[in-house]
Design an enzyme around this catalytic site. Structure first.
Site, PDB file in Angstrom:
ATOM      1  N   SER A   1       0.823  -1.208   0.000  1.00 24.28           N
ATOM      2  CA  SER A   1       0.000   0.000   0.000  1.00 24.28           C
ATOM      3  C   SER A   1       0.855   1.255   0.000  1.00 24.28           C
ATOM      4  CB  SER A   1      -0.944  -0.008   1.191  1.00 24.28           C
ATOM      5  OG  SER A   1      -0.269  -0.391   2.353  1.00 24.28           O
TER       6      SER A   1
ATOM      7  N   HIS B   1      -1.931  -2.804  -6.625  1.00 25.56           N
ATOM      8  CA  HIS B   1      -2.520  -2.460  -5.324  1.00 25.56           C
ATOM      9  C   HIS B   1      -4.038  -2.573  -5.388  1.00 25.56           C
ATOM     10  CE1 HIS B   1      -3.099   0.819  -2.016  1.00 25.56           C
ATOM     11  NE2 HIS B   1      -3.209  -0.391  -1.525  1.00 25.56           N
TER      12      HIS B   1
ATOM     13  N   GLU C   1      -4.702  -0.002  -8.315  1.00 25.26           N
ATOM     14  CA  GLU C   1      -3.704   1.051  -8.529  1.00 25.26           C
ATOM     15  C   GLU C   1      -2.442   0.334  -9.045  1.00 25.26           C
ATOM     16  OE1 GLU C   1      -2.427   3.014  -4.874  1.00 25.26           O
ATOM     17  OE2 GLU C   1      -2.399   4.960  -5.867  1.00 25.26           O
TER      18      GLU C   1
ATOM     19  N   ASN D   1      -3.088   6.183  -1.036  1.00 24.00           N
ATOM     20  CA  ASN D   1      -2.810   6.428   0.380  1.00 24.00           C
ATOM     21  C   ASN D   1      -2.196   7.788   0.655  1.00 24.00           C
ATOM     22  OD1 ASN D   1      -3.903   4.231   1.803  1.00 24.00           O
ATOM     23  ND2 ASN D   1      -2.408   2.935   0.754  1.00 24.00           N
TER      24      ASN D   1
HETATM   25  N1  CAA Z   1     -16.366 -10.459  -0.592  1.00 20.37           N
HETATM   26  C1  CAA Z   1     -17.410 -10.466  -1.446  1.00 20.37           C
HETATM   27  N2  CAA Z   1     -18.433  -9.598  -1.346  1.00 20.37           N
HETATM   28  C2  CAA Z   1     -18.411  -8.732  -0.321  1.00 20.37           C
HETATM   29  C3  CAA Z   1     -17.361  -8.658   0.613  1.00 20.37           C
HETATM   30  C4  CAA Z   1     -16.306  -9.584   0.438  1.00 20.37           C
HETATM   31  N3  CAA Z   1     -15.243  -9.597   1.254  1.00 20.37           N
HETATM   32  N4  CAA Z   1     -17.621  -7.679   1.494  1.00 20.37           N
HETATM   33  C5  CAA Z   1     -18.785  -7.123   1.133  1.00 20.37           C
HETATM   34  N5  CAA Z   1     -19.263  -7.749   0.033  1.00 20.37           N
HETATM   35  C6  CAA Z   1     -20.433  -7.390  -0.748  1.00 20.37           C
HETATM   36  C7  CAA Z   1     -21.751  -7.655  -0.077  1.00 20.37           C
HETATM   37  O1  CAA Z   1     -22.219  -8.960  -0.363  1.00 20.37           O
HETATM   38  C8  CAA Z   1     -22.638  -6.601  -0.742  1.00 20.37           C
HETATM   39  O2  CAA Z   1     -23.018  -7.008  -2.055  1.00 20.37           O
HETATM   40  P1  CAA Z   1     -24.218  -6.269  -2.891  1.00 20.37           P
HETATM   41  O3  CAA Z   1     -23.756  -4.872  -3.203  1.00 20.37           O
HETATM   42  O4  CAA Z   1     -24.337  -7.123  -4.110  1.00 20.37           O
HETATM   43  O5  CAA Z   1     -25.398  -6.275  -1.984  1.00 20.37           O
HETATM   44  C9  CAA Z   1     -21.730  -5.428  -0.894  1.00 20.37           C
HETATM   45  O6  CAA Z   1     -20.401  -5.960  -0.899  1.00 20.37           O
HETATM   46  C10 CAA Z   1     -21.885  -4.449   0.206  1.00 20.37           C
HETATM   47  O7  CAA Z   1     -21.686  -5.138   1.434  1.00 20.37           O
HETATM   48  P2  CAA Z   1     -22.628  -5.011   2.699  1.00 20.37           P
HETATM   49  O8  CAA Z   1     -24.054  -4.823   2.259  1.00 20.37           O
HETATM   50  O9  CAA Z   1     -22.317  -6.126   3.638  1.00 20.37           O
HETATM   51  O10 CAA Z   1     -22.113  -3.756   3.443  1.00 20.37           O
HETATM   52  P3  CAA Z   1     -21.969  -2.275   2.970  1.00 20.37           P
HETATM   53  O11 CAA Z   1     -23.032  -1.854   2.054  1.00 20.37           O
HETATM   54  O12 CAA Z   1     -21.742  -1.546   4.223  1.00 20.37           O
HETATM   55  O13 CAA Z   1     -20.617  -2.276   2.131  1.00 20.37           O
HETATM   56  C11 CAA Z   1     -18.285  -2.076   1.959  1.00 20.37           C
HETATM   57  C12 CAA Z   1     -19.426  -2.779   2.651  1.00 20.37           C
HETATM   58  C13 CAA Z   1     -18.250  -2.486   0.497  1.00 20.37           C
HETATM   59  C14 CAA Z   1     -17.026  -2.578   2.649  1.00 20.37           C
HETATM   60  C15 CAA Z   1     -18.498  -0.527   2.088  1.00 20.37           C
HETATM   61  O14 CAA Z   1     -18.724  -0.176   3.407  1.00 20.37           O
HETATM   62  C16 CAA Z   1     -17.334   0.260   1.540  1.00 20.37           C
HETATM   63  O15 CAA Z   1     -17.204   0.478   0.356  1.00 20.37           O
HETATM   64  N6  CAA Z   1     -16.451   0.730   2.470  1.00 20.37           N
HETATM   65  C17 CAA Z   1     -15.255   1.473   2.111  1.00 20.37           C
HETATM   66  C18 CAA Z   1     -14.227   0.517   1.616  1.00 20.37           C
HETATM   67  C19 CAA Z   1     -12.952   1.213   1.265  1.00 20.37           C
HETATM   68  O16 CAA Z   1     -12.806   2.413   1.295  1.00 20.37           O
HETATM   69  N7  CAA Z   1     -11.965   0.383   0.924  1.00 20.37           N
HETATM   70  C20 CAA Z   1     -10.650   0.867   0.616  1.00 20.37           C
HETATM   71  C21 CAA Z   1      -9.823   0.781   1.854  1.00 20.37           C
HETATM   72  S1  CAA Z   1      -8.209   1.337   1.541  1.00 20.37           S
HETATM   73  C22 CAA Z   1      -7.434  -0.028   0.961  1.00 20.37           C
HETATM   74  O17 CAA Z   1      -7.957  -1.104   0.874  1.00 20.37           O
HETATM   75  C23 CAA Z   1      -6.063   0.129   0.518  1.00 20.37           C
HETATM   76  C24 CAA Z   1      -5.010   0.534   1.429  1.00 20.37           C
HETATM   77  O18 CAA Z   1      -3.889   0.565   0.966  1.00 20.37           O
HETATM   78  C25 CAA Z   1      -5.179   0.925   2.837  1.00 20.37           C
END
Ligand code: CAA
Length: 297
Positions: free
Chosen positions: A118, A139, A151, A189
């Site tokens: 990251s 990424h 990324e 990031n």
């Molecule tokens: N695998 C498969 N499907 C998944 C999953 C997983 N691990 N986690 C969630 N889902 C699916 C759910 O089944 C659901 O599907 P539908 O849209 O078809 O209904 C969908 O994703 C949404 O999940 P939930 O309904 O359970 O929950 P939500 O609506 O709150 O969404 C989330 C969860 C997608 C995590 C959302 O909260 C989100 O987008 N959060 C922000 C995530 C983010 O910013 N990620 C980047 C982090 S930074 C990073 O990763 C990089 C770094 O270097 C730090």
């Protein structure tokens, strides 16, 4: 490309393996212990079930996806025959340098070596190999099966050919790849972590509470998660490590991690994975905790 190896079966590694396997690639998932690998397979199966429940994947596609994954605890055996290796081990420079040195010996001469880092420099990672042109950043974002972005980070020596192959491969996973250059934090990031750090400072300085800060950003900026919940989701130790890379890489105090973040990591509060960060997850639902007890106010 048909054969992919993924090193590390934690949150990112199992999501990457899941995604490649779902799109028909043969995946070797490698980790140091059988226990970690069994946990990863259970997580992948659970996440595939979500897709089956939603009707976006059939039961037989789930079974095919799982059958496309083979687990290994030996690096040399696991990477044999892989055309692309994606390293998703912990965010630790020394560990990544050791893995890439080994990969340079064990992987086929034409194999592309990608890191899911990251924030660690791709150019630095590539420097311990004899194939800098074939080393690249790939990424993924968490949760990998859901998030559309990859990324793609070009190190100083990464070739056009390697970049084009990884961009194309990302499209085949139904992702949107974005090419960026190799500077601290890349793009994702470099922008995300100062925002998270500022949210922690707002808590630390008593501007508002955990839920208030997250609600402002969720409802005011249409973010799916507030920055403090997102920090818990990413892992507070990971956020701290990335901020240190930005701070050292740019030599600019504006990236200095908030003392509250430093304290929380020292106290073992690493977010969702440790059961508590800005929220407590012990009861299976998130509850804001009084992180202010660690703050100055
Ligand atoms: N695998 C498969 N499907 C998944 C999953 C997983 N691990 N986690 C969630 N889902 C699916 C759910 O089944 C659901 O599907 P539908 O849209 O078809 O209904 C969908 O994703 C949404 O999940 P939930 O309904 O359970 O929950 P939500 O609506 O709150 O969404 C989330 C969860 C997608 C995590 C959302 O909260 C989100 O987008 N959060 C922000 C995530 C983010 O910013 N990620 C980047 C982090 S930074 C990073 O990763 C990089 C770094 O270097 C730090």
């Amino acid at each position: 490309m048909k054969n992919i190896a993924v090193i590390g079966s934690g949150t990112m590694g199992n999501g990457i393996a899941h995604t490649f396997a779902q799109f028909g690639y043969q995946v070797s998932l490698i980790d140091v212990s059988d226990n970690a690998l069994s946990k990863a397979l259970a997580t992948i199966s659970k996440n595939l079930d979500r897709q089956v429940t939603k009707g976006t994947l059939s039961e037989s596609e789930k079974e095919t996806t799982l059958a496309n994954i083979t687990i290994f605890t030996d690096l040399q055996t696991g990477v044999a025959g892989a055309e692309l290796i994606v390293e998703a081990a912990s965010e630790n420079l020394e560990l990544k340098l050791k893995i890439f040195k080994d990969l340079d010996h064990f992987a086929g001469p034409g194999a592309i070596l990608a890191s899911n880092t990251s924030s660690i420099s791709i150019t630095r990672i590539a420097s311990v190999t004899s194939r800098g042109d074939k080393v690249i950043g790939m990424h993924f974002m968490n949760p990998v099966p859901v998030m559309k972005l990859v990324e793609v980070i070009r190190g100083y020596a990464t070739s056009d050919e390697t970049t084009a192959m990884v961009m194309d491969l990302s499209l085949k996973l139904d992702k949107t790849p974005v090419e960026v250059n190799d500077y601290p934090g890349f793009v994702a990031n470099r922008i995300l972590m100062p925002m998270i750090n500022e949210a922690i400072y707002s808590l630390y300085e008593g501007v508002a509470g955990v839920e208030e800060i997250d609600t402002v950003m969720k409802l005011g900026m249409a973010h799916p998660m507030g920055p403090l919940q997102l920090a818990d989701f990413i892992g507070l130790d990971v956020c701290l490590a990335i901020l240190r890379v930005l701070q050292e890489g740019f030599g600019n105090p504006k990236y200095a991690p908030c003392p509250l973040l430093v304290n929380m990591v020292a106290a073992g509060k690493r977010g969702v994975k440790s059961g508590e960060g800005f929220y407590n997850y012990a009861k299976g639902v998130k509850e804001a905790v009084v992180a202010a007890k660690f703050a100055t106010n």
